[in-house]
Design a protein around this motif. Structure first.
Motif, PDB file in Angstrom:
ATOM      1  N   GLU A  89      12.798  -3.153   4.908  1.00 15.56           N
ATOM      2  CA  GLU A  89      13.106  -1.810   4.406  1.00 15.56           C
ATOM      3  C   GLU A  89      14.438  -1.782   3.685  1.00 15.56           C
ATOM      4  O   GLU A  89      14.573  -1.161   2.615  1.00 15.56           O
ATOM      5  CB  GLU A  89      13.113  -0.824   5.575  1.00 15.56           C
ATOM      6  CG  GLU A  89      13.343   0.621   5.163  1.00 15.56           C
ATOM      7  CD  GLU A  89      13.298   1.564   6.348  1.00 15.56           C
ATOM      8  OE1 GLU A  89      14.055   2.554   6.340  1.00 15.56           O
ATOM      9  OE2 GLU A  89      12.512   1.309   7.291  1.00 15.56           O
ATOM     10  N   GLU A  92      13.981  -3.426   0.327  1.00 18.89           N
ATOM     11  CA  GLU A  92      13.214  -2.548  -0.568  1.00 18.89           C
ATOM     12  C   GLU A  92      14.099  -1.455  -1.153  1.00 18.89           C
ATOM     13  O   GLU A  92      13.905  -1.034  -2.292  1.00 18.89           O
ATOM     14  CB  GLU A  92      12.041  -1.922   0.190  1.00 18.89           C
ATOM     15  CG  GLU A  92      10.858  -2.847   0.399  1.00 18.89           C
ATOM     16  CD  GLU A  92      10.129  -3.154  -0.897  1.00 18.89           C
ATOM     17  OE1 GLU A  92       9.961  -2.238  -1.724  1.00 18.89           O
ATOM     18  OE2 GLU A  92       9.746  -4.325  -1.089  1.00 18.89           O
ATOM     19  N   LYS A  93      15.066  -0.998  -0.387  1.00 15.69           N
ATOM     20  CA  LYS A  93      15.981   0.055  -0.852  1.00 15.69           C
ATOM     21  C   LYS A  93      17.120  -0.494  -1.699  1.00 15.69           C
ATOM     22  O   LYS A  93      17.974   0.273  -2.156  1.00 15.69           O
ATOM     23  CB  LYS A  93      16.553   0.815   0.351  1.00 15.69           C
ATOM     24  CG  LYS A  93      15.525   1.629   1.111  1.00 15.69           C
ATOM     25  CD  LYS A  93      16.171   2.322   2.312  1.00 15.69           C
ATOM     26  CE  LYS A  93      15.155   3.191   3.054  1.00 15.69           C
ATOM     27  NZ  LYS A  93      15.751   3.844   4.247  1.00 15.69           N
ATOM     28  N   ARG A 313       6.251  -3.804   4.010  1.00 20.88           N
ATOM     29  CA  ARG A 313       6.648  -3.249   2.715  1.00 20.88           C
ATOM     30  C   ARG A 313       5.830  -2.011   2.363  1.00 20.88           C
ATOM     31  O   ARG A 313       6.353  -1.017   1.854  1.00 20.88           O
ATOM     32  CB  ARG A 313       6.503  -4.317   1.627  1.00 20.88           C
ATOM     33  CG  ARG A 313       7.611  -5.354   1.614  1.00 20.88           C
ATOM     34  CD  ARG A 313       7.585  -6.183   0.341  1.00 20.88           C
ATOM     35  NE  ARG A 313       6.446  -7.065   0.299  1.00 20.88           N
ATOM     36  CZ  ARG A 313       6.456  -8.321   0.735  1.00 20.88           C
ATOM     37  NH1 ARG A 313       7.549  -8.828   1.267  1.00 20.88           N
ATOM     38  NH2 ARG A 313       5.383  -9.084   0.642  1.00 20.88           N
ATOM     39  N   ARG A 317       7.077   1.938   1.811  1.00 22.87           N
ATOM     40  CA  ARG A 317       6.760   2.740   0.614  1.00 22.87           C
ATOM     41  C   ARG A 317       5.893   3.958   0.933  1.00 22.87           C
ATOM     42  O   ARG A 317       5.482   4.678   0.016  1.00 22.87           O
ATOM     43  CB  ARG A 317       6.015   1.867  -0.403  1.00 22.87           C
ATOM     44  CG  ARG A 317       6.789   0.668  -0.893  1.00 22.87           C
ATOM     45  CD  ARG A 317       5.883  -0.249  -1.693  1.00 22.87           C
ATOM     46  NE  ARG A 317       6.548  -1.507  -2.009  1.00 22.87           N
ATOM     47  CZ  ARG A 317       5.920  -2.573  -2.498  1.00 22.87           C
ATOM     48  NH1 ARG A 317       4.611  -2.528  -2.717  1.00 22.87           N
ATOM     49  NH2 ARG A 317       6.589  -3.682  -2.756  1.00 22.87           N
ATOM     50  N   ASP A 318       5.553   4.134   2.224  1.00 24.27           N
ATOM     51  CA  ASP A 318       4.649   5.218   2.649  1.00 24.27           C
ATOM     52  C   ASP A 318       3.285   5.108   1.960  1.00 24.27           C
ATOM     53  O   ASP A 318       2.651   6.119   1.634  1.00 24.27           O
ATOM     54  CB  ASP A 318       5.263   6.599   2.361  1.00 24.27           C
ATOM     55  CG  ASP A 318       6.461   6.880   3.247  1.00 24.27           C
ATOM     56  OD1 ASP A 318       6.446   6.462   4.418  1.00 24.27           O
ATOM     57  OD2 ASP A 318       7.417   7.511   2.761  1.00 24.27           O
ATOM     58  N   ASP A 319       2.829   3.897   1.749  1.00 23.28           N
ATOM     59  CA  ASP A 319       1.544   3.651   1.095  1.00 23.28           C
ATOM     60  C   ASP A 319       0.468   3.498   2.170  1.00 23.28           C
ATOM     61  O   ASP A 319       0.073   2.391   2.541  1.00 23.28           O
ATOM     62  CB  ASP A 319       1.633   2.395   0.233  1.00 23.28           C
ATOM     63  CG  ASP A 319       0.398   2.178  -0.634  1.00 23.28           C
ATOM     64  OD1 ASP A 319      -0.611   2.901  -0.430  1.00 23.28           O
ATOM     65  OD2 ASP A 319       0.419   1.274  -1.490  1.00 23.28           O
TER      66      ASP A 319
END
Length: 534
Positions: A89, A92-93, A313, A317-319
């Motif tokens: 996380e 990713e940010k 990941r 991304r809230d996917d």
């Protein structure tokens, strides 16, 4: 890994390039893990040759249970399972520098904390082993061996951080090859050392020592590869960082979940040592467990390890749609690999055990007992694989207490099944483990469907039915080929290799052919690898 027709546009979250990279990573990881597991079998063959499954070796089998349990509770996979989602996380940010500070902090915290835990458990080893009675007929030997083995806890804790970093960066081959070195150190140590020591207790102390040495090599081997990444571990203890605290908070349920799964094996060993035969049952079950874990380690661990960073990941991304598809594909792929493996292990258990173990101190009577245990374990093989990926999926979405609660219930259920089944004989204990795997995987699947939703449950069940049908026919073919060649060629070592190997080759060809004829699309992983090379 879905089963839509090839003419339809693929409804997948990952693009073709990423799917090929995942397929290639899974294959590379599987190959590296396969080498490690084959060497692991060689290690067990050497151990069986020198020590068999009767007598003092049972003291070693029990002695290593407590260090393994503590390792599972606070190190290795438990630590990695909490660390990877947070580390992913942060990357990713775009917070790369902070991510590496968190990793460095956790590395040194693990060294300090697990070093203290190791020292404590060395002191209280007699209290920890007291419930096991008199394993191998020598309680003092079991205590001494456990004290030698406890340092593997801190070494594997540090290894969990290193492996977690490499996996987050999609480096899977080297962490999978590190256990190869571990096995080689042990094999060479036993072959060179045991013949020079006359006393069996001394030989077992040597065994414990080379296990610790191999674990040290396993930790050190991947560390140089960290230098190739975009950050490095430094001497820092920024324990006030909220991300560090979040890893520790997430680690508690992960620790309990993975630890409770390992508690089941300790409970099994307790029943075997106290209620069955303390000088045979623990080692016999352990030898069967090593064979049972071979396909689990090669296939399910590979799929789960490769998909876990992707799941983390997608969660970052809230996917949710991508998570559902990735998990659904993972469940099918594990079924495609482990259902036939379990069926083959059931029908060919005795020739497998005979080929691998029956020499030296390992007798024909031992083969029958270990083969029965392997058959009982194999019933739950695919369910154990499903548990692994479902647990990791909960960790990826940082909903870690759900698998913890299920694992806690599984411990109680395992004890109840052990009480019910141990009267069947030594193989009743592995049967209890398989029954727990079935129930726990079903509950995990239901809870994940409620939490995330799974889009193709009926379709996946249909695929599993077709896989089981193809696997059953292939297993029957394997048994027929082995039986015929065994009658013709006899039981010499070369003859056993030919008859059993031929059975597996024929079974593999039959299975792949039937799977393709039945429209099982999990073969796409192999086709993707061919397309990549093309």
């Amino acid at each position: 890994m879905t089963d839509e027709s090839p003419t339809q546009a693929p409804d997948r979250t990952l693009d073709a390039g990423h799917r090929r990279r995942v397929a290639r990573s899974t294959a590379v990881f599987s190959a590296a893990t396969a080498v490690s597991r084959v060497l692991g079998l060689a290690r067990e063959m050497v151990s069986a040759y020198f020590f068999g499954v009767s007598g003092l070796i049972n003291a070693f089998t029990v002695a290593i249970q407590i260090p393994n349990l503590v390792r599972a509770l606070v190190a290795d996979a438990a630590l990695s399972g909490a660390f990877v989602p947070v580390f992913s996380e942060l990357l990713e940010k775009g917070e790369r520098q902070r991510a590496w500070r968190v990793a460095s902090t956790l590395f040194w915290l693990v060294m300090l904390a697990l070093g203290a835990v190791t020292a404590l458990f060395i002191l209280v080893a007699p209290l920890l082993l007291a419930p096991f009675g008199d394993p191998g007929g020598d309680f003092d030997l079991a205590v001494g061996l456990s004290r030698v083995l406890f340092p593997i806890v801190v070494l594997l804790g540090l290894s969990g951080i290193v492996v977690g970093i490499l996996n987050t960066y999609d480096h899977f081959a080297l962490p999978a090859l590190a256990p190869v070195a571990w096995n080689l150190v042990i094999i060479v140590g036993l072959l060179l050392g045991v013949p020079r020591i006359e006393d069996e207790s001394g030989q077992l102390y040597l065994y414990a020592g080379v296990v610790v040495l191999g674990t040290l090599v396993q930790l050190l081997l991947p560390i140089p590869w960290l230098r190739r990444l975009d950050g490095s571990l430094t001497l820092v203890l920024d324990w006030r960082d909220p991300a560090v605290k979040r890893v520790l908070v997430l680690m508690l349920p992960v620790t309990l979940t993975i630890g409770l799964v390992n508690v089941n094996f300790v409970v099994d060993t307790l029943f075997a040592s106290r209620l069955l035969d303390p000088e045979l049952a623990p080692a016999a079950i352990d030898k069967a467990f090593r064979l049972y874990m071979l396909p689990q380690g090669v296939f399910a661990v590979a799929v789960t390890t490769v998909l876990f960073p992707t799941l983390a990941r997608l969660a970052a991304r809230d996917d949710a749609s991508g998570l559902r598809r990735t998990l659904d594909g993972g469940l099918r792929q594990i079924a495609f690999l482990l259902v036939p493996a379990g069926l083959f292990s059931i029908v060919l258990a005795e020739p497998i055990v005979r080929l691998v173990y029956q020499r030296g101190e390992f007798t024909a009577a031992d083969t029958v007992i270990v083969a029965q245990c392997l058959q009982a374990f194999s019933i739950g093989l695919v369910f154990n694989g499903w548990m692994a990926i479902l647990n990791r999926s909960f960790y990826a979405i940082q909903t870690n207490w759900v698998p913890t609660g299920i694992a806690l219930g599984a411990v109680a259920l395992n004890a109840a099944f052990n009480l019910a089944f141990y009267r069947l004989g030594i193989w009743g204990v592995p049967l209890a483990t398989s029954a727990v795997n079935v129930v726990a995987s079903a509950v995990l699947l239901v809870m994940m469907r409620r939490r995330l939703g799974l889009e193709h449950v009926r379709r996946t069940l249909g695929v599993v039915v077709r896989i089981a049908a193809a696997g059953a026919v292939a297993a029957a073919a394997a048994f027929g080929v082995w039986y015929g060649l065994d009658e013709l060629l006899g039981r010499g070592l070369g003859a056993q290799i030919v008859s059993l190997g031929s059975g597996f080759v024929v079974a593999g060809l039959v299975y792949l052919g039937l799977a393709r004829a039945l429209g099982v699309r999990e073969l796409e992983t192999l086709l993707l690898l061919r397309a990549r090379r093309g």
